[in-house]
Design a protein around this motif. Structure first.
Motif, PDB file in Angstrom:
ATOM      1  N   UNK A 190       9.234   0.805 104.989  1.00  0.00           N
ATOM      2  CA  UNK A 190       8.590  -0.404 105.493  1.00  0.00           C
ATOM      3  C   UNK A 190       7.391  -0.016 106.353  1.00  0.00           C
ATOM      4  N   UNK A 191       6.228   0.007 105.742  1.00  0.00           N
ATOM      5  CA  UNK A 191       4.987   0.336 106.445  1.00  0.00           C
ATOM      6  C   UNK A 191       5.076   1.698 107.139  1.00  0.00           C
ATOM      7  N   UNK A 192       5.703   2.648 106.430  1.00  0.00           N
ATOM      8  CA  UNK A 192       5.808   4.000 106.947  1.00  0.00           C
ATOM      9  C   UNK A 192       7.074   4.271 107.741  1.00  0.00           C
ATOM     10  N   UNK A 193       7.909   3.259 107.947  1.00  0.00           N
ATOM     11  CA  UNK A 193       9.159   3.419 108.696  1.00  0.00           C
ATOM     12  C   UNK A 193      10.353   3.175 107.773  1.00  0.00           C
ATOM     13  N   UNK A 194      11.323   4.094 107.743  1.00  0.00           N
ATOM     14  CA  UNK A 194      12.515   3.845 106.922  1.00  0.00           C
ATOM     15  C   UNK A 194      13.378   2.751 107.540  1.00  0.00           C
ATOM     16  N   UNK A 195      13.782   1.791 106.717  1.00  0.00           N
ATOM     17  CA  UNK A 195      14.641   0.690 107.170  1.00  0.00           C
ATOM     18  C   UNK A 195      15.898   0.635 106.310  1.00  0.00           C
ATOM     19  N   UNK A 196      17.034   0.434 106.959  1.00  0.00           N
ATOM     20  CA  UNK A 196      18.289   0.279 106.240  1.00  0.00           C
ATOM     21  C   UNK A 196      18.437  -1.187 105.845  1.00  0.00           C
ATOM     22  N   UNK A 197      18.563  -1.424 104.529  1.00  0.00           N
ATOM     23  CA  UNK A 197      18.701  -2.774 103.997  1.00  0.00           C
ATOM     24  C   UNK A 197      20.119  -2.949 103.462  1.00  0.00           C
ATOM     25  N   UNK A 198      20.753  -4.068 103.804  1.00  0.00           N
ATOM     26  CA  UNK A 198      22.070  -4.392 103.269  1.00  0.00           C
ATOM     27  C   UNK A 198      22.006  -5.734 102.564  1.00  0.00           C
ATOM     28  N   UNK A 199      22.358  -5.728 101.268  1.00  0.00           N
ATOM     29  CA  UNK A 199      22.530  -6.959 100.506  1.00  0.00           C
ATOM     30  C   UNK A 199      24.001  -7.344 100.686  1.00  0.00           C
ATOM     31  N   UNK A 200      24.247  -8.295 101.545  1.00  0.00           N
ATOM     32  CA  UNK A 200      25.605  -8.605 102.003  1.00  0.00           C
ATOM     33  C   UNK A 200      26.307  -9.582 101.068  1.00  0.00           C
ATOM     34  N   UNK A 201      27.428  -9.138 100.495  1.00  0.00           N
ATOM     35  CA  UNK A 201      28.248 -10.065  99.713  1.00  0.00           C
ATOM     36  C   UNK A 201      28.859 -11.096 100.663  1.00  0.00           C
ATOM     37  N   UNK A 202      29.105 -12.282 100.161  1.00  0.00           N
ATOM     38  CA  UNK A 202      29.572 -13.370 101.009  1.00  0.00           C
ATOM     39  C   UNK A 202      30.872 -13.013 101.730  1.00  0.00           C
ATOM     40  N   UNK A 203      30.952 -13.383 103.008  1.00  0.00           N
ATOM     41  CA  UNK A 203      32.168 -13.167 103.798  1.00  0.00           C
ATOM     42  C   UNK A 203      32.694 -14.493 104.339  1.00  0.00           C
ATOM     43  N   UNK A 204      32.336 -15.589 103.668  1.00  0.00           N
ATOM     44  CA  UNK A 204      32.841 -16.901 104.058  1.00  0.00           C
ATOM     45  C   UNK A 204      34.174 -17.182 103.372  1.00  0.00           C
ATOM     46  N   UNK A 205      34.974 -18.051 103.975  1.00  0.00           N
ATOM     47  CA  UNK A 205      36.218 -18.522 103.351  1.00  0.00           C
ATOM     48  C   UNK A 205      35.877 -19.463 102.194  1.00  0.00           C
ATOM     49  N   UNK A 206      34.983 -20.406 102.448  1.00  0.00           N
ATOM     50  CA  UNK A 206      34.405 -21.266 101.407  1.00  0.00           C
ATOM     51  C   UNK A 206      35.434 -21.845 100.444  1.00  0.00           C
ATOM     52  N   UNK A 207      36.495 -22.424 100.974  1.00  0.00           N
ATOM     53  CA  UNK A 207      37.461 -23.124 100.122  1.00  0.00           C
ATOM     54  C   UNK A 207      38.547 -22.261  99.533  1.00  0.00           C
ATOM     55  N   UNK A 208      38.548 -20.952  99.819  1.00  0.00           N
ATOM     56  CA  UNK A 208      39.586 -20.085  99.281  1.00  0.00           C
ATOM     57  C   UNK A 208      40.941 -20.383  99.911  1.00  0.00           C
ATOM     58  N   UNK A 209      41.995 -20.315  99.103  1.00  0.00           N
ATOM     59  CA  UNK A 209      43.363 -20.431  99.600  1.00  0.00           C
ATOM     60  C   UNK A 209      43.767 -19.083 100.195  1.00  0.00           C
ATOM     61  N   UNK A 210      44.103 -19.071 101.479  1.00  0.00           N
ATOM     62  CA  UNK A 210      44.427 -17.833 102.177  1.00  0.00           C
ATOM     63  C   UNK A 210      45.925 -17.601 102.283  1.00  0.00           C
ATOM     64  N   UNK A 211      46.711 -18.665 102.139  1.00  0.00           N
ATOM     65  CA  UNK A 211      48.173 -18.582 102.248  1.00  0.00           C
ATOM     66  C   UNK A 211      48.791 -19.031 100.932  1.00  0.00           C
ATOM     67  N   UNK A 212      49.617 -18.159 100.332  1.00  0.00           N
ATOM     68  CA  UNK A 212      50.266 -18.516  99.076  1.00  0.00           C
ATOM     69  C   UNK A 212      49.321 -18.544  97.891  1.00  0.00           C
ATOM     70  N   UNK A 213      48.290 -17.702  97.912  1.00  0.00           N
ATOM     71  CA  UNK A 213      47.346 -17.640  96.800  1.00  0.00           C
ATOM     72  C   UNK A 213      47.998 -16.862  95.655  1.00  0.00           C
ATOM     73  N   UNK A 214      48.430 -17.560  94.629  1.00  0.00           N
ATOM     74  CA  UNK A 214      49.193 -16.938  93.536  1.00  0.00           C
ATOM     75  C   UNK A 214      48.311 -16.034  92.674  1.00  0.00           C
ATOM     76  N   UNK A 215      47.064 -16.402  92.475  1.00  0.00           N
ATOM     77  CA  UNK A 215      46.165 -15.598  91.651  1.00  0.00           C
ATOM     78  C   UNK A 215      45.657 -14.370  92.386  1.00  0.00           C
ATOM     79  N   UNK A 216      45.536 -14.479  93.702  1.00  0.00           N
ATOM     80  CA  UNK A 216      44.979 -13.395  94.513  1.00  0.00           C
ATOM     81  C   UNK A 216      45.844 -13.273  95.770  1.00  0.00           C
ATOM     82  N   UNK A 217      47.066 -12.728  95.626  1.00  0.00           N
ATOM     83  CA  UNK A 217      48.013 -12.720  96.751  1.00  0.00           C
ATOM     84  C   UNK A 217      47.570 -11.892  97.948  1.00  0.00           C
ATOM     85  N   UNK A 218      46.725 -10.890  97.746  1.00  0.00           N
ATOM     86  CA  UNK A 218      46.310 -10.036  98.856  1.00  0.00           C
ATOM     87  C   UNK A 218      45.020 -10.461  99.516  1.00  0.00           C
TER      88      UNK A 218
END
Length: 293
Positions: A190-218
């Motif tokens: 970046x203009x002569x300076x190295x920059x660490x870039x992270x393309x962040x995958x979503x970390x939102x709950x966004x409607x996911x079932x967190x308790x008793x999720x049969x398809x994704x138990x973990x």
């Protein structure tokens, strides 16, 4: 970054966390901004934005061709392709396609882009079934959002370095939002300076079932492991698949107005991780309480 910018960043994150924690089921009609055109622009070094107003797609140029990360909705395929070509990159020069997670709003156009570019598609084992079957996995409050199936040419593993030309992208498996959610990191000049870039995958709950999720138990354990993993990473520039999560378009406007370092915010990643981790724990408590009644 000045104090005012830091306050605005924290306020934006707080607002987004509240919205994610109280998310309603996905509406039958996608938000219009998900398909609203945006003129492509350079973020830093060889990283460019080629997405829409509400859904990100990133083009990384190299001496041996280009890498496209994410593809937004199916109906945006032509728009994404025109954005790539407007940067002087012929479609045939796109050599690698990557995704961060297997949801229709981020990979819906990927199958067409794969056909039109002839590029190889790389993805995690955790998302492979969803990608190749054209539907999201896991129990949630919004159901199935189908998309055209995408053949995976190579399965990537945690910590794997993907190379094209002079560019090296490191895969960081970050399951939770989906079983194979993957963040990607690289260093840019970046203009002569190295920059660490992270393309962040979503970390939102966004409607996911967190308790008793049969398809994704973990799922709950995976979220917690991902938050711990991301807390140990460092990034100067954070880029997200929903651009508002990192203020990508706002930062571009500030940079164009003369704030040269608008994209640089080393405190953004830990702020996002802390905020969304707290939102996850709150959502988990609420679902556990509801499950007891």
């Amino acid at each position: 970054m000045n104090a005012g910018d830091g306050f605005r960043s924290a306020l934006r994150v707080f607002t987004l966390v509240i919205a994610a924690a109280t998310a309603l089921p996905v509406l039958a009609q996608d938000p219009p901004e998900w398909s609203t055109p945006v003129k492509p622009f350079r973020i830093a070094g060889n990283v460019h934005y080629v997405g829409t107003q509400g859904l990100a797609a990133y083009l990384i140029t190299t001496r041996d061709g280009a890498i496209l990360l994410d593809a937004t909705l199916a109906q945006n395929a032509g728009q994404i392709e025109r954005n790539i070509e407007s940067l002087g990159v012929p479609l045939r020069e796109v050599k690698l396609l990557l995704s961060d997670h297997a949801h229709a709003d981020h990979v819906g156009a990927m199958a067409q882009l794969k056909r039109d570019t002839g590029a190889r598609f790389l993805a995690s084992e955790g998302d492979r079934w969803a990608l190749e079957n054209g539907r999201n996995e896991g129990d949630n409050n919004y159901g199935v959002m189908p998309f055209e199936p995408i053949p995976v040419d190579e399965v990537i593993r945690d910590g794997q370095i993907v190379r094209l030309g002079e560019v090296e992208l490191t895969a960081h498996l970050a399951p939770g939002h989906t079983r194979g959610c993957t963040s990607w990191s690289m260093t840019v000049d970046d203009r002569g300076t190295p920059r660490r870039v992270l393309f962040l995958c979503s970390i939102t709950v966004a409607g996911n079932t967190l308790v008793g999720n049969k398809t994704y138990p973990g799922i709950a354990d995976d979220y917690r492991a991902t938050f711990a993993k991301l807390a140990a990473l460092r990034a100067d520039i954070v880029l997200t698949s929903h651009p508002e999560m990192a203020g990508v378009l706002e930062r571009a406007a500030r940079r164009d107005a003369g704030q040269a370092d608008a994209f640089i915010e080393p405190t953004l990643l830990p702020t996002l991780v802390k905020s969304f981790s707290a939102a996850f724990e709150e959502a988990l408590k609420e679902q556990e309480a509801a499950n007891r009644h």
